[in-house]
Motif scaffolding. Sequence first.
Motif, PDB file in Angstrom:
ATOM      1  N   PRO A  73      -9.410  -8.586 -39.195  1.00  0.00           N
ATOM      2  CA  PRO A  73      -8.784  -7.273 -39.065  1.00  0.00           C
ATOM      3  C   PRO A  73      -8.474  -6.867 -37.622  1.00  0.00           C
ATOM      4  O   PRO A  73      -7.595  -6.040 -37.397  1.00  0.00           O
ATOM      5  CB  PRO A  73      -9.805  -6.315 -39.687  1.00  0.00           C
ATOM      6  CG  PRO A  73     -10.610  -7.163 -40.608  1.00  0.00           C
ATOM      7  CD  PRO A  73     -10.652  -8.527 -39.964  1.00  0.00           C
ATOM      8  N   VAL A  80      -7.818  -2.441 -38.200  1.00  0.00           N
ATOM      9  CA  VAL A  80      -8.643  -2.142 -39.372  1.00  0.00           C
ATOM     10  C   VAL A  80      -8.177  -2.986 -40.560  1.00  0.00           C
ATOM     11  O   VAL A  80      -7.027  -3.420 -40.619  1.00  0.00           O
ATOM     12  CB  VAL A  80      -8.580  -0.639 -39.749  1.00  0.00           C
ATOM     13  CG1 VAL A  80      -9.171   0.222 -38.649  1.00  0.00           C
ATOM     14  CG2 VAL A  80      -7.157  -0.213 -40.063  1.00  0.00           C
ATOM     15  N   ASN A  81      -9.078  -3.176 -41.507  1.00  0.00           N
ATOM     16  CA  ASN A  81      -8.733  -3.870 -42.743  1.00  0.00           C
ATOM     17  C   ASN A  81      -8.103  -2.859 -43.692  1.00  0.00           C
ATOM     18  O   ASN A  81      -8.715  -1.845 -44.014  1.00  0.00           O
ATOM     19  CB  ASN A  81      -9.980  -4.485 -43.368  1.00  0.00           C
ATOM     20  CG  ASN A  81      -9.661  -5.252 -44.632  1.00  0.00           C
ATOM     21  OD1 ASN A  81      -8.513  -5.596 -44.893  1.00  0.00           O
ATOM     22  ND2 ASN A  81     -10.671  -5.518 -45.441  1.00  0.00           N
ATOM     23  N   ALA A  82      -6.905  -3.131 -44.133  1.00  0.00           N
ATOM     24  CA  ALA A  82      -6.217  -2.220 -45.051  1.00  0.00           C
ATOM     25  C   ALA A  82      -5.694  -2.981 -46.268  1.00  0.00           C
ATOM     26  O   ALA A  82      -4.712  -2.587 -46.882  1.00  0.00           O
ATOM     27  CB  ALA A  82      -5.076  -1.525 -44.325  1.00  0.00           C
ATOM     28  N   ASP A 147      -4.164   7.270 -33.736  1.00  0.00           N
ATOM     29  CA  ASP A 147      -5.580   7.169 -34.094  1.00  0.00           C
ATOM     30  C   ASP A 147      -5.893   7.958 -35.369  1.00  0.00           C
ATOM     31  O   ASP A 147      -7.009   7.899 -35.866  1.00  0.00           O
ATOM     32  CB  ASP A 147      -6.468   7.626 -32.938  1.00  0.00           C
ATOM     33  CG  ASP A 147      -6.184   9.056 -32.511  1.00  0.00           C
ATOM     34  OD1 ASP A 147      -5.089   9.580 -32.802  1.00  0.00           O
ATOM     35  OD2 ASP A 147      -7.068   9.660 -31.871  1.00  0.00           O
ATOM     36  N   ARG A 150      -5.799   5.529 -39.413  1.00  0.00           N
ATOM     37  CA  ARG A 150      -5.405   4.171 -39.025  1.00  0.00           C
ATOM     38  C   ARG A 150      -5.295   3.222 -40.224  1.00  0.00           C
ATOM     39  O   ARG A 150      -4.396   2.375 -40.275  1.00  0.00           O
ATOM     40  CB  ARG A 150      -6.373   3.624 -37.980  1.00  0.00           C
ATOM     41  CG  ARG A 150      -6.218   4.344 -36.656  1.00  0.00           C
ATOM     42  CD  ARG A 150      -7.195   3.942 -35.562  1.00  0.00           C
ATOM     43  NE  ARG A 150      -7.694   2.616 -35.640  1.00  0.00           N
ATOM     44  CZ  ARG A 150      -9.004   2.297 -35.590  1.00  0.00           C
ATOM     45  NH1 ARG A 150      -9.923   3.222 -35.442  1.00  0.00           N
ATOM     46  NH2 ARG A 150      -9.380   1.050 -35.654  1.00  0.00           N
ATOM     47  N   LYS A 151      -6.185   3.346 -41.171  1.00  0.00           N
ATOM     48  CA  LYS A 151      -6.138   2.465 -42.339  1.00  0.00           C
ATOM     49  C   LYS A 151      -4.862   2.724 -43.153  1.00  0.00           C
ATOM     50  O   LYS A 151      -4.196   1.782 -43.595  1.00  0.00           O
ATOM     51  CB  LYS A 151      -7.380   2.663 -43.207  1.00  0.00           C
ATOM     52  CG  LYS A 151      -7.519   1.654 -44.303  1.00  0.00           C
ATOM     53  CD  LYS A 151      -8.869   1.764 -44.983  1.00  0.00           C
ATOM     54  CE  LYS A 151      -9.042   0.693 -46.029  1.00  0.00           C
ATOM     55  NZ  LYS A 151     -10.358   0.745 -46.651  1.00  0.00           N
ATOM     56  N   GLN A 154      -1.975   1.268 -41.194  1.00  0.00           N
ATOM     57  CA  GLN A 154      -1.937  -0.194 -41.319  1.00  0.00           C
ATOM     58  C   GLN A 154      -1.375  -0.587 -42.680  1.00  0.00           C
ATOM     59  O   GLN A 154      -0.552  -1.497 -42.773  1.00  0.00           O
ATOM     60  CB  GLN A 154      -3.319  -0.799 -41.117  1.00  0.00           C
ATOM     61  CG  GLN A 154      -3.338  -2.316 -41.134  1.00  0.00           C
ATOM     62  CD  GLN A 154      -2.608  -2.934 -39.953  1.00  0.00           C
ATOM     63  OE1 GLN A 154      -2.757  -2.478 -38.831  1.00  0.00           O
ATOM     64  NE2 GLN A 154      -1.810  -3.960 -40.211  1.00  0.00           N
TER      65      GLN A 154
END
Length: 166
Positions: A73, A80-82, A147, A150-151, A154
Amino acid sequence: MRKVIINDKMQRGYYYLSAPTGRNFSPEFKPELTPKQMLELGVFGGKYMTDCRKEFPASWFKKAKLSPEKKDPVLNYFGVNASLPLKVWEEKGWIHPADPRGWFQWYCRYYYGRRIPEEDRRQIKRWKAIARHVKALQKNCPKRALDCRRKQRQALLHWAYDSRKI
Protein backbone atom coordinates in the motif's frame (compact mmCIF):
# COMPACT_ATOMS: atom_id res chain seq x y z
CA MET A 1 -8.17 -6.05 -36.11
CA ARG A 2 -5.05 -6.82 -34.13
CA LYS A 3 -4.79 -10.00 -32.06
CA VAL A 4 -3.43 -9.65 -28.50
CA ILE A 5 -2.01 -12.74 -26.79
CA ILE A 6 -2.72 -13.23 -23.09
CA ASN A 7 -0.22 -15.32 -21.14
CA ASP A 8 -0.14 -14.54 -17.43
CA LYS A 9 -0.68 -16.30 -14.09
CA MET A 10 -4.48 -16.04 -14.28
CA GLN A 11 -5.29 -16.35 -17.95
CA ARG A 12 -4.14 -17.67 -21.30
CA GLY A 13 -5.72 -16.92 -24.65
CA TYR A 14 -6.22 -13.92 -26.87
CA TYR A 15 -8.56 -11.12 -27.83
CA TYR A 16 -8.83 -8.67 -30.70
CA LEU A 17 -8.52 -4.90 -30.66
CA SER A 18 -11.37 -3.32 -32.61
CA ALA A 19 -10.95 0.34 -31.61
CA PRO A 20 -7.95 2.69 -31.57
CA THR A 21 -6.11 2.85 -28.24
CA GLY A 22 -7.63 5.49 -25.97
CA ARG A 23 -10.43 6.38 -28.39
CA ASN A 24 -13.97 5.54 -29.44
CA PHE A 25 -15.25 5.19 -25.88
CA SER A 26 -18.92 4.99 -25.06
CA PRO A 27 -20.23 8.58 -24.70
CA GLU A 28 -21.19 7.73 -21.09
CA PHE A 29 -17.64 6.77 -20.16
CA LYS A 30 -15.27 9.66 -19.46
CA PRO A 31 -12.41 8.40 -17.27
CA GLU A 32 -10.13 11.13 -15.96
CA LEU A 33 -7.01 8.97 -15.91
CA THR A 34 -5.48 6.58 -18.41
CA PRO A 35 -4.20 3.16 -17.30
CA LYS A 36 -0.64 4.49 -17.74
CA GLN A 37 -1.35 7.48 -15.48
CA MET A 38 -2.96 5.25 -12.87
CA LEU A 39 0.03 2.89 -12.80
CA GLU A 40 2.41 5.87 -12.48
CA LEU A 41 0.41 7.42 -9.63
CA GLY A 42 0.29 4.16 -7.70
CA VAL A 43 -2.74 1.90 -7.56
CA PHE A 44 -3.58 -1.52 -6.16
CA GLY A 45 -0.44 -1.62 -4.04
CA GLY A 46 1.63 -2.06 -7.18
CA LYS A 47 0.74 -5.73 -7.49
CA TYR A 48 -2.05 -5.66 -10.01
CA MET A 49 -0.26 -5.82 -13.35
CA THR A 50 3.15 -7.29 -12.62
CA ASP A 51 2.66 -10.42 -14.75
CA CYS A 52 0.64 -8.78 -17.57
CA ARG A 53 3.21 -6.37 -18.93
CA LYS A 54 3.65 -8.09 -22.30
CA GLU A 55 -0.05 -7.67 -23.04
CA PHE A 56 0.02 -3.87 -23.03
CA PRO A 57 2.27 -1.11 -24.41
CA ALA A 58 5.67 -0.96 -22.69
CA SER A 59 5.18 2.79 -22.21
CA TRP A 60 2.45 2.06 -19.65
CA PHE A 61 5.05 0.52 -17.35
CA LYS A 62 8.08 2.83 -17.72
CA LYS A 63 7.24 4.82 -14.57
CA ALA A 64 4.72 2.44 -13.05
CA LYS A 65 4.89 1.81 -9.32
CA LEU A 66 4.94 -1.98 -9.20
CA SER A 67 5.59 -4.55 -6.51
CA PRO A 68 6.33 -7.97 -7.99
CA GLU A 69 6.36 -9.82 -4.66
CA LYS A 70 3.18 -8.70 -2.86
CA LYS A 71 0.80 -5.79 -2.60
CA ASP A 72 2.45 -2.79 -0.91
CA PRO A 73 0.00 0.00 0.00
CA VAL A 74 2.94 2.41 0.41
CA LEU A 75 3.16 2.41 -3.40
CA ASN A 76 -0.39 3.74 -3.67
CA TYR A 77 -0.62 7.48 -4.32
CA PHE A 78 -2.34 8.06 -0.97
CA GLY A 79 -0.25 5.41 0.82
CA VAL A 80 -3.26 3.42 2.02
CA ASN A 81 -4.88 0.12 1.12
CA ALA A 82 -8.18 0.79 -0.63
CA SER A 83 -8.77 -2.59 -2.27
CA LEU A 84 -11.01 -5.50 -1.46
CA PRO A 85 -9.49 -8.94 -2.01
CA LEU A 86 -10.26 -10.55 -5.37
CA LYS A 87 -12.16 -13.29 -3.52
CA VAL A 88 -14.71 -10.70 -2.37
CA TRP A 89 -15.15 -9.47 -5.94
CA GLU A 90 -15.71 -13.06 -7.08
CA GLU A 91 -18.24 -13.76 -4.30
CA LYS A 92 -20.20 -10.63 -5.22
CA GLY A 93 -20.33 -11.63 -8.89
CA TRP A 94 -18.35 -8.60 -10.04
CA ILE A 95 -15.84 -10.64 -12.08
CA HIS A 96 -16.44 -11.49 -15.72
CA PRO A 97 -14.57 -14.54 -17.11
CA ALA A 98 -12.95 -12.39 -19.83
CA ASP A 99 -11.29 -10.25 -17.13
CA PRO A 100 -10.53 -12.44 -14.09
CA ARG A 101 -8.73 -9.58 -12.29
CA GLY A 102 -11.74 -7.27 -12.36
CA TRP A 103 -12.51 -3.70 -13.31
CA PHE A 104 -9.00 -2.37 -13.90
CA GLN A 105 -8.15 -5.26 -16.20
CA TRP A 106 -11.36 -4.55 -18.11
CA TYR A 107 -10.45 -0.85 -18.27
CA CYS A 108 -6.92 -1.53 -19.51
CA ARG A 109 -8.26 -3.76 -22.27
CA TYR A 110 -11.08 -1.37 -23.14
CA TYR A 111 -8.64 1.55 -23.28
CA TYR A 112 -6.31 -0.57 -25.42
CA GLY A 113 -9.15 -1.14 -27.89
CA ARG A 114 -10.94 -4.36 -27.00
CA ARG A 115 -14.73 -4.21 -27.05
CA ILE A 116 -17.22 -6.65 -25.50
CA PRO A 117 -20.47 -4.65 -25.79
CA GLU A 118 -22.52 -6.27 -23.02
CA GLU A 119 -19.61 -6.37 -20.58
CA ASP A 120 -18.56 -2.84 -21.54
CA ARG A 121 -22.05 -1.57 -20.63
CA ARG A 122 -21.95 -3.41 -17.29
CA GLN A 123 -18.52 -2.07 -16.34
CA ILE A 124 -19.36 1.48 -17.41
CA LYS A 125 -22.48 1.31 -15.25
CA ARG A 126 -20.31 0.24 -12.30
CA TRP A 127 -17.82 3.06 -13.05
CA LYS A 128 -20.65 5.61 -13.06
CA ALA A 129 -21.94 4.29 -9.71
CA ILE A 130 -18.55 5.00 -8.09
CA ALA A 131 -19.16 8.73 -8.69
CA ARG A 132 -21.08 8.76 -5.41
CA HIS A 133 -17.67 8.81 -3.73
CA VAL A 134 -16.77 12.00 -5.63
CA LYS A 135 -19.86 13.63 -4.14
CA ALA A 136 -18.93 12.38 -0.66
CA LEU A 137 -15.48 13.97 -0.94
CA GLN A 138 -16.95 17.23 -2.21
CA LYS A 139 -19.40 17.29 0.70
CA ASN A 140 -16.95 16.33 3.46
CA CYS A 141 -13.54 17.68 2.45
CA PRO A 142 -12.15 21.10 1.57
CA LYS A 143 -11.16 21.25 -2.10
CA ARG A 144 -7.86 19.47 -2.76
CA ALA A 145 -7.35 18.60 0.90
CA LEU A 146 -5.47 15.44 -0.02
CA ASP A 147 -5.18 14.28 3.59
CA CYS A 148 -9.00 14.17 3.91
CA ARG A 149 -10.49 10.72 3.29
CA ARG A 150 -7.34 9.23 1.79
CA LYS A 151 -8.80 5.74 1.48
CA GLN A 152 -11.80 7.06 -0.43
CA ARG A 153 -9.51 9.15 -2.64
CA GLN A 154 -7.32 6.10 -3.36
CA ALA A 155 -10.38 4.03 -4.23
CA LEU A 156 -11.45 6.71 -6.72
CA LEU A 157 -8.00 6.58 -8.33
CA HIS A 158 -8.54 2.83 -8.77
CA TRP A 159 -11.61 3.71 -10.85
CA ALA A 160 -9.89 6.35 -13.05
CA TYR A 161 -11.33 9.34 -11.19
CA ASP A 162 -8.63 11.91 -10.46
CA SER A 163 -9.34 12.46 -6.77
CA ARG A 164 -6.35 14.78 -6.44
CA LYS A 165 -8.49 17.48 -8.04
CA ILE A 166 -11.51 17.09 -5.73
